[in-house]
Structures are given as structure tokens and as C-alpha cells.
Write a protein that holds these residues in place. Structure first.
Motif, short mmCIF file in Angstrom:
data_model
loop_
_atom_site.label_atom_id
_atom_site.label_comp_id
_atom_site.label_asym_id
_atom_site.label_seq_id
_atom_site.Cartn_x
_atom_site.Cartn_y
_atom_site.Cartn_z
N GLU A 17 53.57 19.21 8.97
CA GLU A 17 54.32 18.69 7.57
C GLU A 17 55.07 20.02 7.02
O GLU A 17 55.06 20.55 5.99
CB GLU A 17 53.35 18.34 6.86
CG GLU A 17 52.47 17.02 7.27
CD GLU A 17 51.42 16.66 6.18
OE1 GLU A 17 51.31 16.98 5.01
OE2 GLU A 17 50.83 15.77 6.71
N ILE A 18 55.88 20.40 7.63
CA ILE A 18 56.83 21.80 7.40
C ILE A 18 58.26 21.42 7.30
O ILE A 18 58.59 20.42 7.87
CB ILE A 18 56.52 23.15 8.37
CG1 ILE A 18 57.02 22.69 9.64
CG2 ILE A 18 55.27 23.54 8.08
CD1 ILE A 18 58.28 23.32 10.22
N SER A 19 59.13 22.27 6.70
CA SER A 19 60.29 21.97 6.55
C SER A 19 61.12 22.96 7.57
O SER A 19 60.92 24.09 7.35
CB SER A 19 60.86 21.95 5.10
OG SER A 19 62.23 22.61 4.97
N LYS A 60 64.20 23.86 7.22
CA LYS A 60 65.01 24.91 6.16
C LYS A 60 63.96 25.91 5.82
O LYS A 60 64.58 27.14 5.81
CB LYS A 60 65.65 24.09 5.16
CG LYS A 60 66.83 23.25 5.45
CD LYS A 60 67.31 22.69 4.28
CE LYS A 60 68.54 21.92 4.56
NZ LYS A 60 68.96 21.18 3.41
N GLN A 61 63.04 25.81 5.42
CA GLN A 61 61.82 26.56 5.01
C GLN A 61 61.71 27.74 6.42
O GLN A 61 61.66 29.02 6.14
CB GLN A 61 60.63 26.19 4.61
CG GLN A 61 60.82 25.57 3.12
CD GLN A 61 59.41 24.73 2.90
OE1 GLN A 61 59.08 23.97 3.23
NE2 GLN A 61 58.66 25.57 1.66
N SER A 70 66.26 20.56 13.63
CA SER A 70 66.37 20.34 12.24
C SER A 70 65.65 19.30 11.70
O SER A 70 65.00 19.25 10.69
CB SER A 70 67.85 20.22 11.64
OG SER A 70 68.38 19.01 12.70
N ASP A 71 65.19 18.29 12.98
CA ASP A 71 64.44 17.10 12.48
C ASP A 71 62.79 17.43 12.60
O ASP A 71 62.05 16.63 12.52
CB ASP A 71 64.77 15.97 13.31
CG ASP A 71 64.68 16.15 14.76
OD1 ASP A 71 64.43 17.18 15.17
OD2 ASP A 71 64.76 15.19 15.48
N SER A 104 58.86 18.63 12.12
CA SER A 104 58.04 18.45 11.18
C SER A 104 56.70 19.14 11.42
O SER A 104 55.80 19.47 10.61
CB SER A 104 57.52 17.05 10.64
OG SER A 104 57.04 16.51 11.41
#
Length: 188
Positions: free
Chosen positions: A19-21, A23-24, A102-103, A105
Motif C-alpha cells: 500500500e505504497i505510492s 511517487k513517494q 508507476s502502477d 502498490s
């Protein structure tokens, strides 16, 4: 889980996050790599292509050996770990195969350093930055992951059949991936 590689006097944390981004994660890596001098080497991986904790353990071990023996393909211990984990000697191919997309999680991560406290501090800093707790479960094999790993590492059913005679399909898959990791050193 933190490991001590006694022969090299290095520590490595191998874990994952869910459950990560993207971008982060990407921003964290960019900021970390700008830090001088580098005290820890952090590498992120697409966790859907990691064949358990052992896969990354042996990637780190082989990367450490490569630097010790001056046979490394890259200038960075983090990137060398990525190369070994992907069983590729070209950075671009390694990133395409096992790098973050980029997709994503979920991701796997290695944090390597000469000091256990620095490695633990980097893990804590990463957790704060990602706003997530480490999760070793993203390293576990699932049927879907097994299928993706077989495809990414070109592992055929006959290879699994031969390797599985004494250990079962899942352990055979892990063994075959680790074998491909180790064979990268022979591709000089």
C-alpha cells in the motif's frame, strides 16, 4: 529481517512494503542517492518478481562478492544488487524486468550498510517517508507470483519438474531463481 554478512562486514535489511505510492518511493530514492557520503545503499524491487526473501539475500551476497573481487557491473552496491536480483548485467534491462513501475502498490527493498544502526535508521526513515510499516509478506510466493516469476526468468515447466523432484514446486522455483542470480557472475 536484518542479516550480517561477516566476510564483508556489511549488514542488510531485506523486507517489503505494501500500500505504497510509486511517487513517494521514487522521491525517497532520489533524495537518498543525493546524500553524501553514502552510508547505506537502498534498492527497491517489484515485489511481484521476488522469489522469497532468499532471492534478495543471494542477490546481496553476490553483489558484495562482485565488489570485493572487483568484478562488479555497476558503480553502486544498490544497483549491483538489482542487477543480480534480475540476473541481468545491463541496468536498463534489469530495471525493465524487476524495477518499480508507476502502477505498483507493493515493493521489496534491500538496505545495505556497514553499521546495523544505520541500516535500521534508514529502514525507519523509509517507513516514515512511505507512511507504511515493513511487510515481509510481500516477499512470499503466491501462485500468481510464481507464474510471473517463471515468465520473467524464463523458467520452463521441465526445469521446475527436474528441480522439484526432492523439494516441491515452490522451493524448486526459488532454487532456480537463485541459480540464475548466481550465474550472472559467469557472464562477464
Amino acid at each position: 529481517m536484518i542479516h550480517f554478512f561477516e566476510e564483508f562486514n556489511f549488514y542488510a535489511e531485506i523486507t517489503g512494503f505494501k500500500e505504497i505510492s510509486f511517487k513517494q518511493a521514487d522521491a525517497y530514492l532520489k533524495d537518498n542517492r543525493k546524500a553524501k557520503p553514502q552510508k547505506v545503499w537502498i534498492q527497491f524491487f517489484n515485489s511481484t518478481l521476488i522469489a522469497t526473501h532468499e532471492h534478495l539475500y543471494f542477490a546481496v551476497l553476490n553483489a558484495l562478492y562482485a565488489f570485493k573481487n572487483h568484478t562488479n557491473f555497476s558503480k553502486s552496491l544498490a544497483m549491483e544488487t538489482l542487477l543480480y536480483a534480475s540476473s541481468q548485467h545491463q541496468i536498463q534491462k534489469a530495471l525493465q524486468i524487476i524495477g518499480l513501475k508507476s502502477d505498483i502498490s507493493e515493493m521489496a527493498v534491500t538496505i545495505i550498510g556497514e553499521n546495523a544502526k544505520q541500516v535500521k535508521a534508514a529502514l525507519n526513515d523509509l517507513s516514515v517517508s512511505l507512511q507504511a510499516e515493513p511487510c515481509d509478506a510481500v516477499l512470499d510466493l503466491t501462485p500468481k507470483k510464481s507464474s510471473q516469476i517463471k515468465q520473467a526468468f524464463n523458467i520452463t515447466p521441465s526445469m521446475i519438474e527436474v528441480a522439484a523432484k526432492s523439494r516441491g514446486d515452490d522451493l524448486a522455483l526459488v532454487d532456480l531463481v537463485i541459480e540464475k542470480v548466481a550465474l550472472l557472475a559467469t557472464k562477464l
